[in-house]
Design an enzyme around this catalytic site. Structure first.
Site, PDB file in Angstrom:
ATOM      1  N   TYR A  66      43.012  51.389  37.109  1.00  0.00           N
ATOM      2  CA  TYR A  66      42.388  51.443  38.532  1.00  0.00           C
ATOM      3  C   TYR A  66      41.908  52.842  38.752  1.00  0.00           C
ATOM      4  O   TYR A  66      43.141  53.655  39.619  1.00  0.00           O
ATOM      5  CB  TYR A  66      43.409  50.794  39.586  1.00  0.00           C
ATOM      6  N   SER A 212      43.099  37.765  43.424  1.00  0.00           N
ATOM      7  CA  SER A 212      42.332  36.909  43.647  1.00  0.00           C
ATOM      8  C   SER A 212      42.534  35.821  44.413  1.00  0.00           C
ATOM      9  O   SER A 212      41.750  34.840  44.365  1.00  0.00           O
ATOM     10  CB  SER A 212      41.120  36.819  42.566  1.00  0.00           C
ATOM     11  N   PRO A 213      43.428  35.990  45.476  1.00  0.00           N
ATOM     12  CA  PRO A 213      44.131  34.863  46.176  1.00  0.00           C
ATOM     13  C   PRO A 213      43.121  34.071  47.084  1.00  0.00           C
ATOM     14  O   PRO A 213      43.322  33.032  47.533  1.00  0.00           O
ATOM     15  CB  PRO A 213      45.274  35.450  46.810  1.00  0.00           C
ATOM     16  N   LEU A 214      41.969  34.919  47.378  1.00  0.00           N
ATOM     17  CA  LEU A 214      41.007  34.333  48.552  1.00  0.00           C
ATOM     18  C   LEU A 214      39.608  34.057  47.743  1.00  0.00           C
ATOM     19  O   LEU A 214      38.502  33.920  48.381  1.00  0.00           O
ATOM     20  CB  LEU A 214      41.006  35.087  49.507  1.00  0.00           C
ATOM     21  N   GLN A 216      37.672  35.948  46.004  1.00  0.00           N
ATOM     22  CA  GLN A 216      36.563  36.787  46.366  1.00  0.00           C
ATOM     23  C   GLN A 216      36.167  36.863  48.068  1.00  0.00           C
ATOM     24  O   GLN A 216      34.857  37.128  48.346  1.00  0.00           O
ATOM     25  CB  GLN A 216      35.374  36.799  45.426  1.00  0.00           C
ATOM     26  N   GLY A 217      36.828  36.176  48.722  1.00  0.00           N
ATOM     27  CA  GLY A 217      36.687  35.859  50.057  1.00  0.00           C
ATOM     28  C   GLY A 217      35.770  34.867  50.434  1.00  0.00           C
ATOM     29  O   GLY A 217      35.626  34.586  51.679  1.00  0.00           O
ATOM     30  N   LEU A 219      37.185  31.915  50.539  1.00  0.00           N
ATOM     31  CA  LEU A 219      38.157  31.074  51.483  1.00  0.00           C
ATOM     32  C   LEU A 219      38.416  31.758  52.702  1.00  0.00           C
ATOM     33  O   LEU A 219      39.254  31.085  53.561  1.00  0.00           O
ATOM     34  CB  LEU A 219      39.747  31.024  50.525  1.00  0.00           C
ATOM     35  N   GLY A 221      35.918  31.530  54.839  1.00  0.00           N
ATOM     36  CA  GLY A 221      35.189  30.710  55.609  1.00  0.00           C
ATOM     37  C   GLY A 221      33.994  31.220  56.074  1.00  0.00           C
ATOM     38  O   GLY A 221      33.027  30.769  56.482  1.00  0.00           O
ATOM     39  N   LYS A 222      34.110  32.902  56.070  1.00  0.00           N
ATOM     40  CA  LYS A 222      32.815  33.485  56.679  1.00  0.00           C
ATOM     41  C   LYS A 222      31.336  33.054  55.896  1.00  0.00           C
ATOM     42  O   LYS A 222      30.239  33.221  56.624  1.00  0.00           O
ATOM     43  CB  LYS A 222      33.057  35.142  56.604  1.00  0.00           C
TER      44      LYS A 222
END
Length: 325
Positions: A66, A212-214, A216-217, A219, A221-222
């Site tokens: 990183y 990556s638990p969401l 890439q976003g 989940l 919902g947006k």
């Protein structure tokens, strides 16, 4: 740090919050992978770490890759800014194996410790299963670092079930155990439940650390409530198949249920998704969502404030399965 529910990380004596903070976004735009995120100001990084710590997150995951160590430095500075109160924070980092041999593990540990500016390495992980050496050779090198007191515990990342078993067997020769395997895992990516990794983790007593638990976003919902937001995504993320209109349509029933449960628990869909991860398999799974703004960090910590019922956990899993059909 606010007292939260801590759990053992695998077979280790580390007691960690179910959520840690992923620190890839602290790379300051350095290196190839560092360009995935916008450059964050030092003050923003300090606020993100402070918000996470005060909210109950007691460990932080970074890596050599990183920003070529830049994330490690930024994390160390932010933790030091917490003062005496932050002394109980735990740091996990990773050795980059590509185009290297296991011999490099011992040669580069001083650089990792230098970048972390005195913060001990509680968990040292092999970042990928690809090097010029076997997993067993890597573990023998890692065990030497434990024996020297330079790291405390050994983990891996992106290892298959067979490589996990190979790594654990090699560590046992030194009286040690493999503590964790960091892999991609979310409601929308449950491959580890089918390819033997989750089963092996439970058999070996190895913790799963979900990155990556969401998804890439997705989940959050947006993107379902406002598909126009997809056009604003920058970087490699925008090419993910999950953002295509047909994929968003398939996952809409899952998102609708996440929204309903969010209303029930006074949470957000993202928080419900994270809560599912850390409770669907007992205490086996930890997750490391990132945060590029302090309010994202607050969103993360609030995901540990409630617990979905087993019925709700099963229902979300079923809806997630249907979204793939």
């Amino acid at each position: 740090m606010a007292e939260g529910i801590l759990r053992p990380l695998g077979s280790s004596d580390l007691r960690l919050s179910p959520l840690g903070l992923g620190c890839w976004q602290f790379s300051k735009g350095r290196g190839l992978v560092g360009k995935f995120w916008p450059v964050l100001e030092d003050s923003v990084i300090r606020d993100i770490v402070r918000t996470s710590w005060e909210g109950g997150i007691n460990w932080f995951d970074t890596a050599e890759a990183y920003g070529g160590g830049q994330s490690e430095e930024m994390l160390a500075d932010a933790l030091s800014a917490l003062g005496e109160a932050g002394r109980g924070a735990h740091v996990a980092t990773k050795w980059w194996p590509i185009m290297r041999t296991a011999g490099n593990i011992g040669k580069t540990i001083d650089e990792r410790l230098r970048r972390l500016k005195g913060w001990p390495i509680d968990l040292y992980q092999v970042h990928q299963p690809y090097s010029f050496s076997s997993a067993a050779s890597e573990m023998h090198a890692m065990a030497k670092l434990v024996q020297q007191g330079r790291i405390k515990h050994v983990g891996v990342s992106n290892f298959t079930a067979d490589k996990m078993a190979e790594a654990d067997k090699a560590l046992r020769e030194h009286g040690l155990r493999l503590v964790s395997n960091q892999v991609k895992y979310s409601l929308l990516d449950r491959r580890i439940e089918r390819n033997g990794i989750m089963e092996a983790a439970k058999e070996l007593g190895v913790a799963i650390i979900a990155y990556s638990p969401l998804e890439q976003g997705i989940l959050s919902g947006k993107f379902h409530s406002n598909p126009e937001l997809v056009k604003q995504i920058s970087g490699p993320r925008k090419w993910s198949s999950g953002f295509k209109p047909e994929a968003l349509n398939r996952t809409r029933p899952l998102i609708d249920r996440l929204n309903e449960l969010a209303d029930k628990y006074g949470a957000s869909p993202s928080q419900v998704s994270l809560n599912w991860l850390i409770h669907a398999h007992g205490e086996t799974v930890f997750a490391i969502p990132g945060a590029s703004k302090p309010h994202h960090a607050q969103e993360n910590v609030n995901a540990m404030r409630f617990t979905l019922s087993q019925e709700e956990i099963g229902e979300l899993a079923e809806l997630a399965d249907r979204s793939k059909r």
